[in-house]
Design a protein around this motif. Sequence first.
Motif, mmCIF file in Angstrom:
data_model
loop_
_atom_site.group_PDB
_atom_site.id
_atom_site.type_symbol
_atom_site.label_atom_id
_atom_site.label_comp_id
_atom_site.label_asym_id
_atom_site.label_seq_id
_atom_site.Cartn_x
_atom_site.Cartn_y
_atom_site.Cartn_z
ATOM 1 N N GLN A 131 -17.722 7.330 4.213
ATOM 2 C CA GLN A 131 -16.769 6.605 3.391
ATOM 3 C C GLN A 131 -15.881 7.594 2.629
ATOM 4 O O GLN A 131 -16.372 8.589 2.088
ATOM 5 N N VAL A 132 -14.584 7.325 2.598
ATOM 6 C CA VAL A 132 -13.649 8.177 1.871
ATOM 7 C C VAL A 132 -12.651 7.304 1.108
ATOM 8 O O VAL A 132 -12.304 6.211 1.567
ATOM 9 N N ASN A 133 -12.234 7.793 -0.043
ATOM 10 C CA ASN A 133 -11.194 7.133 -0.822
ATOM 11 C C ASN A 133 -9.913 7.937 -0.627
ATOM 12 O O ASN A 133 -9.727 8.983 -1.237
ATOM 13 N N ALA A 134 -9.050 7.481 0.248
ATOM 14 C CA ALA A 134 -7.860 8.242 0.630
ATOM 15 C C ALA A 134 -6.692 7.914 -0.290
ATOM 16 O O ALA A 134 -6.043 6.882 -0.149
ATOM 17 N N THR A 161 -6.227 9.531 10.456
ATOM 18 C CA THR A 161 -5.545 9.314 9.181
ATOM 19 C C THR A 161 -5.430 7.832 8.854
ATOM 20 O O THR A 161 -5.715 7.406 7.725
ATOM 21 N N LEU A 162 -5.033 7.041 9.823
ATOM 22 C CA LEU A 162 -4.889 5.603 9.583
ATOM 23 C C LEU A 162 -6.245 4.959 9.283
ATOM 24 O O LEU A 162 -6.337 4.053 8.443
ATOM 25 N N GLU A 163 -7.296 5.423 9.941
ATOM 26 C CA GLU A 163 -8.640 4.899 9.684
ATOM 27 C C GLU A 163 -9.041 5.176 8.229
ATOM 28 O O GLU A 163 -9.624 4.322 7.547
ATOM 29 N N MET A 164 -8.716 6.361 7.756
ATOM 30 C CA MET A 164 -9.070 6.733 6.387
ATOM 31 C C MET A 164 -8.240 5.962 5.369
ATOM 32 O O MET A 164 -8.766 5.469 4.359
ATOM 33 N N VAL A 165 -6.949 5.849 5.620
ATOM 34 C CA VAL A 165 -6.056 5.194 4.661
ATOM 35 C C VAL A 165 -6.275 3.685 4.634
ATOM 36 O O VAL A 165 -6.349 3.065 3.558
ATOM 37 N N LEU A 166 -6.387 3.069 5.811
ATOM 38 C CA LEU A 166 -6.465 1.610 5.886
ATOM 39 C C LEU A 166 -7.881 1.069 5.719
ATOM 40 O O LEU A 166 -8.072 -0.030 5.185
ATOM 41 N N MET A 202 0.846 -1.192 0.000
ATOM 42 C CA MET A 202 0.000 0.000 0.000
ATOM 43 C C MET A 202 0.878 1.236 0.000
ATOM 44 O O MET A 202 1.947 1.255 0.608
ATOM 45 N N GLN A 203 0.403 2.281 -0.702
ATOM 46 C CA GLN A 203 1.133 3.538 -0.672
ATOM 47 C C GLN A 203 0.156 4.705 -0.599
ATOM 48 O O GLN A 203 -1.018 4.572 -0.943
ATOM 49 N N ILE A 204 0.652 5.846 -0.140
ATOM 50 C CA ILE A 204 -0.163 7.039 0.020
ATOM 51 C C ILE A 204 0.679 8.257 -0.324
ATOM 52 O O ILE A 204 1.889 8.285 -0.063
ATOM 53 N N ASP A 205 0.059 9.233 -0.944
ATOM 54 C CA ASP A 205 0.701 10.518 -1.183
ATOM 55 C C ASP A 205 0.536 11.374 0.065
ATOM 56 O O ASP A 205 -0.524 11.365 0.699
ATOM 57 N N LEU A 206 1.578 12.100 0.432
ATOM 58 C CA LEU A 206 1.532 12.998 1.577
ATOM 59 C C LEU A 206 1.842 14.395 1.067
ATOM 60 O O LEU A 206 2.949 14.653 0.567
ATOM 61 N N ASN A 207 0.851 15.296 1.138
ATOM 62 C CA ASN A 207 1.040 16.629 0.557
ATOM 63 C C ASN A 207 0.935 17.723 1.597
ATOM 64 O O ASN A 207 0.342 17.535 2.665
ATOM 65 N N ALA A 208 1.530 18.872 1.282
ATOM 66 C CA ALA A 208 1.444 20.046 2.147
ATOM 67 C C ALA A 208 1.483 21.290 1.280
ATOM 68 O O ALA A 208 2.046 21.294 0.187
ATOM 69 N N ILE A 218 3.108 1.227 4.864
ATOM 70 C CA ILE A 218 2.487 2.138 3.886
ATOM 71 C C ILE A 218 3.591 3.030 3.333
ATOM 72 O O ILE A 218 4.184 3.820 4.060
ATOM 73 N N ALA A 219 3.869 2.895 2.052
ATOM 74 C CA ALA A 219 4.895 3.711 1.418
ATOM 75 C C ALA A 219 4.345 5.100 1.124
ATOM 76 O O ALA A 219 3.170 5.254 0.793
ATOM 77 N N VAL A 220 5.193 6.127 1.239
ATOM 78 C CA VAL A 220 4.812 7.491 0.924
ATOM 79 C C VAL A 220 5.368 7.832 -0.444
ATOM 80 O O VAL A 220 6.577 7.853 -0.651
ATOM 81 N N SER A 221 4.465 8.118 -1.392
ATOM 82 C CA SER A 221 4.889 8.373 -2.768
ATOM 83 C C SER A 221 3.804 9.118 -3.513
ATOM 84 O O SER A 221 2.609 8.876 -3.288
ATOM 85 N N ALA A 222 4.217 10.003 -4.425
ATOM 86 C CA ALA A 222 3.259 10.721 -5.285
ATOM 87 C C ALA A 222 3.007 9.982 -6.582
ATOM 88 O O ALA A 222 2.162 10.406 -7.385
ATOM 89 N N ALA A 223 3.701 8.887 -6.808
ATOM 90 C CA ALA A 223 3.569 8.152 -8.079
ATOM 91 C C ALA A 223 2.195 7.492 -8.188
ATOM 92 O O ALA A 223 1.618 7.078 -7.187
#
Length: 245
Positions: free
Chosen positions: A209-212, A191-196, A1-7, A240-245
């Motif tokens: 329901q959210v698609n994170a 955050t973990l509830e939304m992502v996982l 699993m991976q997630i983008d982390l933005n600011a 959970i990998a952090v990536s914008a790809a």
Amino acid sequence: MQIDLNADMGEGCGDDATLMTLISSANIACGFHAGDAQTMRLSVQRALANGVAIGAHPSFPDRENFGRSAMQLPPETVYAQTLYQVGALAAITRAEGGVLKHVKPHGMLYNQAAKDPALAEAIARAVKDLDPALVLVGLAGSELIAAGARHGLRTREEVFADRGYQADGTLVPRSEPGALIESDDEAVSQTLEMVLRGRVKTRDGGWAQVNAQSVCLHGDGAHALDFARRLRARFQAENIAVSAA
């Protein structure tokens, strides 16, 4: 699993240089709510140095209130203003040897476009006309995501680590109680509830329901860097990998 982390970057608040080392995507202010040509260029340079995906962060023309004032502008005006802002950052990015990757509206423009189909349509059309390869970032399940899909754009559905949610999956307005989550523990758990699990506890005690696909970090908080490091550590622990790809 991976997630983008933005600011959000280039807004004149927070430690952008350090936060840039902890994220995968940067949303750079384009001058309408914050920033200017110099800060845009500096933010692009920092993003490139850290391998961070560069995105435009266009806003309503509202520097006095940091882009948080509601505005009722004609869709064609919003279309032109979006082109103007995103085009400026795209030019600076290209001059620095980079490529603009995404567009994420700011503040009230973002919130209104989440619910207003005409406004969402104007933004999506501007992004497509400028560069159909750009990713359009918007609130998960929002009208902006739907408009991007209609225009054949790749979209990225966003959730917020430290914001309260309403029953319909939209954010609690900043003017109302429960808009901001002050506890780092609670924000990490949300955050973990939304992502996982693809869901978020709402202000009324239910679940939405959210698609994170991307998590937004607010870089202007008192403990922004500590929270970012803590969230990264929890992501690593959950594989959970952090990536914008």
